[in-house]
Design a protein around this motif. Structure first.
Motif, short mmCIF file in Angstrom:
data_model
loop_
_atom_site.label_atom_id
_atom_site.label_comp_id
_atom_site.label_asym_id
_atom_site.label_seq_id
_atom_site.Cartn_x
_atom_site.Cartn_y
_atom_site.Cartn_z
N UNK A 35 -9.62 1.85 -7.37
CA UNK A 35 -8.99 2.81 -8.28
C UNK A 35 -9.73 4.12 -8.41
N UNK A 36 -11.03 4.09 -8.19
CA UNK A 36 -11.83 5.31 -8.28
C UNK A 36 -12.07 5.97 -6.93
N UNK A 37 -11.39 5.47 -5.91
CA UNK A 37 -11.50 6.07 -4.57
C UNK A 37 -10.13 6.26 -3.93
N UNK A 38 -9.10 6.38 -4.75
CA UNK A 38 -7.75 6.53 -4.21
C UNK A 38 -7.60 7.78 -3.35
N UNK A 39 -8.40 8.77 -3.60
CA UNK A 39 -8.33 9.99 -2.79
C UNK A 39 -8.99 9.81 -1.43
N UNK A 40 -9.67 8.70 -1.21
CA UNK A 40 -10.37 8.44 0.05
C UNK A 40 -9.57 7.56 1.00
N UNK A 41 -8.54 6.92 0.50
CA UNK A 41 -7.80 5.93 1.28
C UNK A 41 -6.31 6.20 1.26
N UNK A 42 -5.65 5.73 2.29
CA UNK A 42 -4.20 5.77 2.33
C UNK A 42 -3.70 4.39 1.91
N UNK A 43 -3.02 4.33 0.79
CA UNK A 43 -2.53 3.05 0.28
C UNK A 43 -1.02 3.00 0.44
N UNK A 72 2.45 -11.35 -12.14
CA UNK A 72 2.45 -12.56 -11.31
C UNK A 72 2.43 -12.25 -9.82
N UNK A 73 2.67 -11.01 -9.44
CA UNK A 73 2.73 -10.67 -8.02
C UNK A 73 1.37 -10.75 -7.34
N UNK A 74 0.30 -10.81 -8.12
CA UNK A 74 -1.05 -10.91 -7.54
C UNK A 74 -1.29 -12.27 -6.89
N UNK A 75 -0.63 -13.28 -7.38
CA UNK A 75 -0.81 -14.61 -6.82
C UNK A 75 -0.42 -14.61 -5.35
N UNK A 76 -1.31 -15.10 -4.52
CA UNK A 76 -1.05 -15.17 -3.09
C UNK A 76 -1.45 -13.92 -2.33
N UNK A 77 -1.81 -12.85 -3.02
CA UNK A 77 -2.24 -11.63 -2.35
C UNK A 77 -3.74 -11.71 -2.08
N UNK A 78 -4.19 -11.10 -1.00
CA UNK A 78 -5.60 -11.05 -0.70
C UNK A 78 -6.13 -9.66 -1.04
N UNK A 79 -6.86 -9.55 -2.14
CA UNK A 79 -7.43 -8.26 -2.52
C UNK A 79 -8.51 -7.82 -1.56
N UNK A 80 -9.04 -8.75 -0.80
CA UNK A 80 -10.16 -8.43 0.06
C UNK A 80 -9.77 -8.17 1.50
N UNK A 81 -8.48 -8.19 1.79
CA UNK A 81 -8.00 -7.94 3.14
C UNK A 81 -8.48 -6.59 3.66
N UNK A 82 -8.49 -5.59 2.79
CA UNK A 82 -8.88 -4.26 3.23
C UNK A 82 -10.32 -4.18 3.71
N UNK A 83 -11.18 -5.11 3.30
CA UNK A 83 -12.57 -5.08 3.74
C UNK A 83 -12.70 -5.31 5.23
N UNK A 84 -11.71 -5.96 5.83
CA UNK A 84 -11.80 -6.33 7.22
C UNK A 84 -10.96 -5.44 8.15
N UNK A 85 -10.33 -4.44 7.59
CA UNK A 85 -9.51 -3.55 8.41
C UNK A 85 -10.40 -2.52 9.09
N UNK A 86 -10.12 -2.23 10.36
CA UNK A 86 -10.95 -1.27 11.08
C UNK A 86 -10.65 0.19 10.73
N UNK A 87 -9.64 0.43 9.94
CA UNK A 87 -9.27 1.80 9.56
C UNK A 87 -9.28 1.90 8.05
N UNK A 88 -8.95 3.04 7.51
CA UNK A 88 -9.05 3.28 6.07
C UNK A 88 -7.71 3.17 5.37
N UNK A 89 -6.94 2.17 5.70
CA UNK A 89 -5.67 1.96 5.02
C UNK A 89 -5.69 0.64 4.30
#
Length: 91
Positions: A35-43, A72-89
């Motif tokens: 949330x404090x780096x939204x200007x650094x990433x493409x979401x 309830x939409x958070x259930x089943x989502x991986x918040x940490x998926x972005x840590x393993x992406x090779x790009x900044x999305x």
């Protein structure tokens, strides 16, 4: 002697939420980091992150916590998926 506190960021632009869900400190930490780096990433606006930050952008920290508690939409989502992406999305 007085000490002035100098902020190196615009305090009005800091994204913050309260933790009201037990054992969720890691999730809250990730939300603060993203949330404090939204200007650094493409979401993707259709992703969980995109929808969550759009919905909570103008809320108070207490309202954001309440929104997270009832989202309830958070259930089943991986918040940490972005840590393993090779790009900044974030997905």
């Amino acid at each position: 002697m007085t000490t002035d506190v100098v902020f190196f960021w615009d305090i009005q632009q800091v994204w913050y939420t309260r933790q009201t869900i037990g054992n969720a400190c890691g999730t809250i930490g990730v939300l603060h980091a993203v949330g404090n780096n939204l200007n650094e990433y493409s979401i993707d606006p259709d992703s969980w992150f995109g929808k969550f930050f759009q919905a909570t952008r103008s809320m108070t920290p207490e309202q954001r916590a309440s929104h997270l508690e009832t989202d309830d939409s958070l259930e089943g989502e991986s918040l940490f998926l972005f840590l393993f992406l090779p790009h900044r999305q974030l997905y």
